[in-house]
Design a protein around this motif. Sequence first.
Motif, PDB file in Angstrom:
ATOM      1  N   THR A  89       0.831  -1.206   0.000  1.00  0.00           N
ATOM      2  CA  THR A  89       0.000   0.000   0.000  1.00  0.00           C
ATOM      3  C   THR A  89       0.867   1.259   0.000  1.00  0.00           C
ATOM      4  O   THR A  89       1.796   1.371   0.803  1.00  0.00           O
ATOM      5  N   ASP A  90       0.545   2.183  -0.879  1.00  0.00           N
ATOM      6  CA  ASP A  90       1.233   3.477  -0.925  1.00  0.00           C
ATOM      7  C   ASP A  90       0.426   4.461  -0.081  1.00  0.00           C
ATOM      8  O   ASP A  90      -0.743   4.714  -0.356  1.00  0.00           O
ATOM      9  N   VAL A  92      -0.403   8.168   1.460  1.00  0.00           N
ATOM     10  CA  VAL A  92      -0.254   9.594   1.176  1.00  0.00           C
ATOM     11  C   VAL A  92      -0.940  10.369   2.308  1.00  0.00           C
ATOM     12  O   VAL A  92      -2.125  10.168   2.572  1.00  0.00           O
ATOM     13  N   PHE A 116      -8.209   3.441  -6.982  1.00  0.00           N
ATOM     14  CA  PHE A 116      -6.839   3.217  -6.502  1.00  0.00           C
ATOM     15  C   PHE A 116      -6.876   2.458  -5.171  1.00  0.00           C
ATOM     16  O   PHE A 116      -6.590   3.032  -4.116  1.00  0.00           O
ATOM     17  N   ASP A 118      -4.857   0.449  -4.002  1.00  0.00           N
ATOM     18  CA  ASP A 118      -3.522   0.273  -3.441  1.00  0.00           C
ATOM     19  C   ASP A 118      -2.942   1.569  -2.891  1.00  0.00           C
ATOM     20  O   ASP A 118      -1.749   1.635  -2.567  1.00  0.00           O
ATOM     21  N   VAL A 119      -3.769   2.608  -2.770  1.00  0.00           N
ATOM     22  CA  VAL A 119      -3.321   3.875  -2.197  1.00  0.00           C
ATOM     23  C   VAL A 119      -4.165   4.177  -0.955  1.00  0.00           C
ATOM     24  O   VAL A 119      -5.392   4.180  -1.017  1.00  0.00           O
ATOM     25  N   GLU A 120      -3.507   4.405   0.169  1.00  0.00           N
ATOM     26  CA  GLU A 120      -4.195   4.764   1.411  1.00  0.00           C
ATOM     27  C   GLU A 120      -3.997   6.249   1.685  1.00  0.00           C
ATOM     28  O   GLU A 120      -2.860   6.726   1.798  1.00  0.00           O
ATOM     29  N   LEU A 121      -5.107   6.995   1.782  1.00  0.00           N
ATOM     30  CA  LEU A 121      -5.046   8.418   2.095  1.00  0.00           C
ATOM     31  C   LEU A 121      -5.239   8.622   3.596  1.00  0.00           C
ATOM     32  O   LEU A 121      -6.167   8.075   4.182  1.00  0.00           O
ATOM     33  N   TYR A 276       4.019   7.169  -6.304  1.00  0.00           N
ATOM     34  CA  TYR A 276       2.883   6.681  -7.088  1.00  0.00           C
ATOM     35  C   TYR A 276       1.570   7.184  -6.488  1.00  0.00           C
ATOM     36  O   TYR A 276       0.686   7.652  -7.211  1.00  0.00           O
ATOM     37  N   GLY A 277       1.432   7.103  -5.156  1.00  0.00           N
ATOM     38  CA  GLY A 277       0.204   7.541  -4.497  1.00  0.00           C
ATOM     39  C   GLY A 277      -0.042   9.031  -4.634  1.00  0.00           C
ATOM     40  O   GLY A 277      -1.178   9.463  -4.853  1.00  0.00           O
TER      41      GLY A 277
END
Length: 294
Positions: A89-90, A92, A116, A118-121, A276-277
């Motif tokens: 996980t990317d 941000v 997305f 695979d992106v954690e905000l 990437y994120g």
Amino acid sequence: MPPLNSVRIFEAAARNESFVAAAEELSVTASAVSHQIKTLEQFLGLVLFRRNKRKVELTPVGEQYLVSIKYALDEIEVATQRLTANPETDIVTISVAPNFLTRWLMPRMQRFQERFPDVELQISASTGLIDFNKSNTDMAVYFGHGEWHDIEVHFLRKVLLVPVCSPALIKNGRPLAKPEDLRKHTLIQVSKRLYEWQEWLQLAGVEYLGFGRGLQLSSSQLATAAAQEGLGVALADSTLTSREINEGKLIMPFDIMLNTQKSFYLVHQKNRPLTYGMRAFKDWVIEEMHKSCV
């Protein structure tokens, strides 16, 4: 940078108030702890501990140093846990103006998550400026003129204000058929931007004199919420309130828009390569903003 091993041992000794207890915790000898503390004190040129027979006590400068050191070590621990728990996980970290967060970003977050996964905000609400050199914040959404130094700035959209109110407000015998009718209603104002109503009325060809009643609140978010509760008429951003208008919670009695000459911007540290994120969020938020403005 001080010797990092000495810093780690200093934190353990300060927390345990004992060199012996710190040594047991870290699986080293008490003399090794004492040596590392002396090394750190020599590096700083300061005395961090008062040595007593049964325990050690921090000096005032030692107490001050411990606060920052403990925070830094906690951040390292949290960052490590996040990375090892979610290696794919990317993450941000984003700071966002509260009104933008609750009225525009949150209703659209599911679309970002679906696109997305695979992106954690990690999002926090803030109106202040971020020192990216001293913060773990990756990106932020600012409101202003875009004239900030030493950061990369990406334009999102202009802020255009329109009058909004609850539908129930005009059902009590006080219509809003023309701008002059606003004299019969309470004008909800943001306390730091009292000039906005005067500028809108001037744009609408209405003299500002004769408006006696008003309600001042500290933020645009609160002003819009007060309008939704039927407390008066507020000036709100046309895009941020589009959801409430579409759902019938707010109405826009007049379509005259005041250009505040300010905008929303996505910002991040200057010359920082985007992860990437970060790039995913930047491209997505610009795309979504364009859709909402069409």
